[in-house]
Write a protein that holds these residues in place. Structure first.
Motif, PDB file in Angstrom:
ATOM      1  N   ARG A 140       0.830  -1.213   0.000  1.00 13.92           N
ATOM      2  CA  ARG A 140       0.000   0.000   0.000  1.00 13.92           C
ATOM      3  C   ARG A 140       0.860   1.256   0.000  1.00 13.92           C
ATOM      4  O   ARG A 140       0.505   2.263  -0.600  1.00 13.92           O
ATOM      5  N   THR A 141       2.005   1.198   0.698  1.00 12.83           N
ATOM      6  CA  THR A 141       2.912   2.344   0.704  1.00 12.83           C
ATOM      7  C   THR A 141       3.463   2.601  -0.696  1.00 12.83           C
ATOM      8  O   THR A 141       3.565   3.754  -1.135  1.00 12.83           O
ATOM      9  N   CYS A 142       3.785   1.531  -1.400  1.00 10.88           N
ATOM     10  CA  CYS A 142       4.241   1.676  -2.785  1.00 10.88           C
ATOM     11  C   CYS A 142       3.152   2.284  -3.662  1.00 10.88           C
ATOM     12  O   CYS A 142       3.425   3.132  -4.523  1.00 10.88           O
ATOM     13  N   LEU A 143       1.914   1.849  -3.450  1.00  7.90           N
ATOM     14  CA  LEU A 143       0.798   2.408  -4.222  1.00  7.90           C
ATOM     15  C   LEU A 143       0.602   3.882  -3.888  1.00  7.90           C
ATOM     16  O   LEU A 143       0.335   4.710  -4.773  1.00  7.90           O
ATOM     17  N   ALA A 144       0.759   4.230  -2.625  1.00  2.00           N
ATOM     18  CA  ALA A 144       0.574   5.625  -2.208  1.00  2.00           C
ATOM     19  C   ALA A 144       1.556   6.549  -2.919  1.00  2.00           C
ATOM     20  O   ALA A 144       1.193   7.661  -3.326  1.00  2.00           O
ATOM     21  N   GLN A 145       2.813   6.113  -3.111  1.00  4.17           N
ATOM     22  CA  GLN A 145       3.783   6.984  -3.791  1.00  4.17           C
ATOM     23  C   GLN A 145       3.377   7.227  -5.241  1.00  4.17           C
ATOM     24  O   GLN A 145       3.682   8.282  -5.806  1.00  4.17           O
ATOM     25  N   ALA A 146       2.680   6.268  -5.851  1.00  7.61           N
ATOM     26  CA  ALA A 146       2.246   6.441  -7.240  1.00  7.61           C
ATOM     27  C   ALA A 146       1.131   7.471  -7.366  1.00  7.61           C
ATOM     28  O   ALA A 146       0.917   8.032  -8.448  1.00  7.61           O
ATOM     29  N   LEU A 147       0.432   7.732  -6.258  1.00  6.53           N
ATOM     30  CA  LEU A 147      -0.720   8.637  -6.286  1.00  6.53           C
ATOM     31  C   LEU A 147      -0.397  10.053  -5.825  1.00  6.53           C
ATOM     32  O   LEU A 147      -1.240  10.952  -5.934  1.00  6.53           O
ATOM     33  N   LEU A 148       0.814  10.280  -5.318  1.00  6.64           N
ATOM     34  CA  LEU A 148       1.146  11.540  -4.651  1.00  6.64           C
ATOM     35  C   LEU A 148       0.841  12.772  -5.486  1.00  6.64           C
ATOM     36  O   LEU A 148       0.294  13.755  -4.986  1.00  6.64           O
ATOM     37  N   HIS A 149       1.211  12.744  -6.754  1.00 10.33           N
ATOM     38  CA  HIS A 149       1.093  13.940  -7.591  1.00 10.33           C
ATOM     39  C   HIS A 149      -0.224  13.984  -8.360  1.00 10.33           C
ATOM     40  O   HIS A 149      -0.372  14.756  -9.302  1.00 10.33           O
ATOM     41  N   ASP A 150      -1.195  13.147  -7.930  1.00  7.40           N
ATOM     42  CA  ASP A 150      -2.524  13.108  -8.547  1.00  7.40           C
ATOM     43  C   ASP A 150      -2.407  12.969 -10.063  1.00  7.40           C
ATOM     44  O   ASP A 150      -2.905  13.803 -10.823  1.00  7.40           O
ATOM     45  N   PRO A 151      -1.762  11.889 -10.535  1.00  6.90           N
ATOM     46  CA  PRO A 151      -1.495  11.757 -11.967  1.00  6.90           C
ATOM     47  C   PRO A 151      -2.752  11.468 -12.775  1.00  6.90           C
ATOM     48  O   PRO A 151      -3.725  10.907 -12.259  1.00  6.90           O
ATOM     49  N   GLU A 152      -2.719  11.835 -14.042  1.00  7.57           N
ATOM     50  CA  GLU A 152      -3.824  11.536 -14.944  1.00  7.57           C
ATOM     51  C   GLU A 152      -3.847  10.060 -15.320  1.00  7.57           C
ATOM     52  O   GLU A 152      -4.902   9.496 -15.630  1.00  7.57           O
ATOM     53  N   VAL A 153      -2.668   9.437 -15.305  1.00 11.20           N
ATOM     54  CA  VAL A 153      -2.510   8.053 -15.755  1.00 11.20           C
ATOM     55  C   VAL A 153      -1.877   7.229 -14.637  1.00 11.20           C
ATOM     56  O   VAL A 153      -0.896   7.655 -14.023  1.00 11.20           O
ATOM     57  N   LEU A 154      -2.443   6.053 -14.374  1.00  8.11           N
ATOM     58  CA  LEU A 154      -1.861   5.115 -13.412  1.00  8.11           C
ATOM     59  C   LEU A 154      -1.490   3.823 -14.129  1.00  8.11           C
ATOM     60  O   LEU A 154      -2.318   3.252 -14.860  1.00  8.11           O
ATOM     61  N   VAL A 155      -0.242   3.387 -13.928  1.00  8.04           N
ATOM     62  CA  VAL A 155       0.222   2.114 -14.472  1.00  8.04           C
ATOM     63  C   VAL A 155       0.643   1.264 -13.282  1.00  8.04           C
ATOM     64  O   VAL A 155       1.589   1.606 -12.565  1.00  8.04           O
ATOM     65  N   LEU A 156      -0.063   0.162 -13.071  1.00  9.82           N
ATOM     66  CA  LEU A 156       0.108  -0.643 -11.873  1.00  9.82           C
ATOM     67  C   LEU A 156       0.464  -2.076 -12.276  1.00  9.82           C
ATOM     68  O   LEU A 156      -0.310  -2.745 -12.958  1.00  9.82           O
ATOM     69  N   ASP A 157       1.629  -2.534 -11.856  1.00  4.65           N
ATOM     70  CA  ASP A 157       2.099  -3.868 -12.206  1.00  4.65           C
ATOM     71  C   ASP A 157       1.824  -4.808 -11.037  1.00  4.65           C
ATOM     72  O   ASP A 157       2.443  -4.690  -9.979  1.00  4.65           O
ATOM     73  N   GLU A 158       0.883  -5.706 -11.223  1.00  2.00           N
ATOM     74  CA  GLU A 158       0.475  -6.676 -10.199  1.00  2.00           C
ATOM     75  C   GLU A 158       0.128  -5.964  -8.881  1.00  2.00           C
ATOM     76  O   GLU A 158       0.740  -6.234  -7.830  1.00  2.00           O
ATOM     77  N   PRO A 159      -0.861  -5.064  -8.875  1.00  3.13           N
ATOM     78  CA  PRO A 159      -1.113  -4.239  -7.684  1.00  3.13           C
ATOM     79  C   PRO A 159      -1.642  -4.995  -6.476  1.00  3.13           C
ATOM     80  O   PRO A 159      -1.586  -4.477  -5.369  1.00  3.13           O
ATOM     81  N   THR A 160      -2.148  -6.228  -6.653  1.00  2.49           N
ATOM     82  CA  THR A 160      -2.650  -6.984  -5.489  1.00  2.49           C
ATOM     83  C   THR A 160      -1.763  -8.175  -5.160  1.00  2.49           C
ATOM     84  O   THR A 160      -2.135  -8.998  -4.316  1.00  2.49           O
ATOM     85  N   ASP A 161      -0.592  -8.259  -5.761  1.00  4.54           N
ATOM     86  CA  ASP A 161       0.297  -9.392  -5.527  1.00  4.54           C
ATOM     87  C   ASP A 161       0.699  -9.481  -4.056  1.00  4.54           C
ATOM     88  O   ASP A 161       1.176  -8.512  -3.461  1.00  4.54           O
ATOM     89  N   GLY A 162       0.476 -10.640  -3.456  1.00  6.89           N
ATOM     90  CA  GLY A 162       0.889 -10.879  -2.076  1.00  6.89           C
ATOM     91  C   GLY A 162      -0.068 -10.373  -1.019  1.00  6.89           C
ATOM     92  O   GLY A 162       0.211 -10.516   0.173  1.00  6.89           O
ATOM     93  N   LEU A 163      -1.196  -9.777  -1.421  1.00  5.19           N
ATOM     94  CA  LEU A 163      -2.153  -9.265  -0.437  1.00  5.19           C
ATOM     95  C   LEU A 163      -3.118 -10.359  -0.011  1.00  5.19           C
ATOM     96  O   LEU A 163      -3.424 -11.282  -0.769  1.00  5.19           O
ATOM     97  N   ASP A 164      -3.626 -10.230   1.218  1.00  9.70           N
ATOM     98  CA  ASP A 164      -4.629 -11.188   1.672  1.00  9.70           C
ATOM     99  C   ASP A 164      -5.987 -10.826   1.051  1.00  9.70           C
ATOM    100  O   ASP A 164      -6.136  -9.765   0.439  1.00  9.70           O
ATOM    101  N   PRO A 165      -7.003 -11.689   1.164  1.00 11.22           N
ATOM    102  CA  PRO A 165      -8.284 -11.429   0.493  1.00 11.22           C
ATOM    103  C   PRO A 165      -8.919 -10.090   0.864  1.00 11.22           C
ATOM    104  O   PRO A 165      -9.486  -9.405  -0.011  1.00 11.22           O
TER     105      PRO A 165
END
Length: 248
Positions: A140-165
């Protein structure tokens, strides 16, 4: 918008990405599906400018990733596979550092960090050192850094990898919510994520697109109303003989 045209990425004699073309528009969440080794992560890295294409073109909001890389990258928030973190930093400290790298300062920086912490459900851990976090909170911390600058485009590589249900459910809902106002491309090999988060999906195999459509359209293509059956039909397993290459 993300516009990919005739994209090829070759490593020696190996074509990891083979003449891919697709677009992703604002308000669209495109799932990029495929088995391990299909070329998903390589495509993500070329789209975000971390790797140069062998041939073809990537445009981000009309900007060429080859000719205008700095301007194009400002439009993107990127969550790479196995994203690096600084374990000695606190979550807030890491996000403040990333905000500095994005050129944010003053109240805009503070607001961006607070917004990212809230959006990614990090309120209970933002003072903790990153090396004390569970895998889910690190992700989630890694995802948060991708959102910091409120980008128009998000590119997420395996965003739920290793997370519990429960964590997967939260991240999928977050992607759906963000997808209403942004352009989102995310890679996965988890078929249930297509129906859970995507407005459209493509399936890639050996660097080529082998299926493209909405979740309902893809299920209809299967002949059995099953994404699993379609996936099995159009992709190569690692125990099956390799398909003939396109340039054989």
């Amino acid at each position: 918008m993300i516009k990919v045209t005739n994209l090829t990425k070759q490593f020696g004699h190996k074509k990891a990405v083979n003449d891919l073309s697709f677009t992703v528009k604002k308000g669209e969440v495109l799932g990029f599906l495929g088995p391990n080794g299909a070329g998903k992560s390589t495509t993500m890295r070329v789209v975000t400018g971390f790797l140069p294409p062998t041939s073809g073109e990537v445009r981000i909001c009309g900007l060429s990733m080859v000719d205008q890389p700095e301007e194009a990258k400002k439009k993107i928030g990127y969550l790479p596979e196995s994203a690096p973190l600084y374990d000695g930093m606190s979550v807030r400290g890491f996000l403040r550092f990333c905000a500095d790298m994005r050129g944010l300062s003053g109240s805009a920086k503070a607001e961006a960090v607070d917004r990212a912490i809230e959006t990614c459900f990090l309120q209970t851990v933002y003072r903790q050192a990153i090396d004390t976090l569970s895998k889910g909170y690190r992700h989630r911390t890694c995802l948060a850094q991708a959102l910091l600058h409120d980008p128009e485009v998000l590119v997420l590589d395996e965003p739920t990898d290793g997370l519990d249900p429960n964590q997967k459910h939260e991240v999928r809902n977050l992607i759906k919510r963000l997808g209403k106002d942004k352009v989102i491309l995310f890679s996965t090999h988890i078929l249930e994520e297509v129906e859970a988060a995507c407005t459209r999906a493509v399936i890639v195999d050996q660097g080529c697109i082998v299926a493209d459509g909405t979740p309902d359209e893809l299920k209809a293509q299967s002949g059995s109303d099953s994404l699993y059956d379609l996936f099995r039909k159009v992709t190569t397993t690692d125990t099956a003989p390799a398909k003939a290459s396109a340039d054989a």
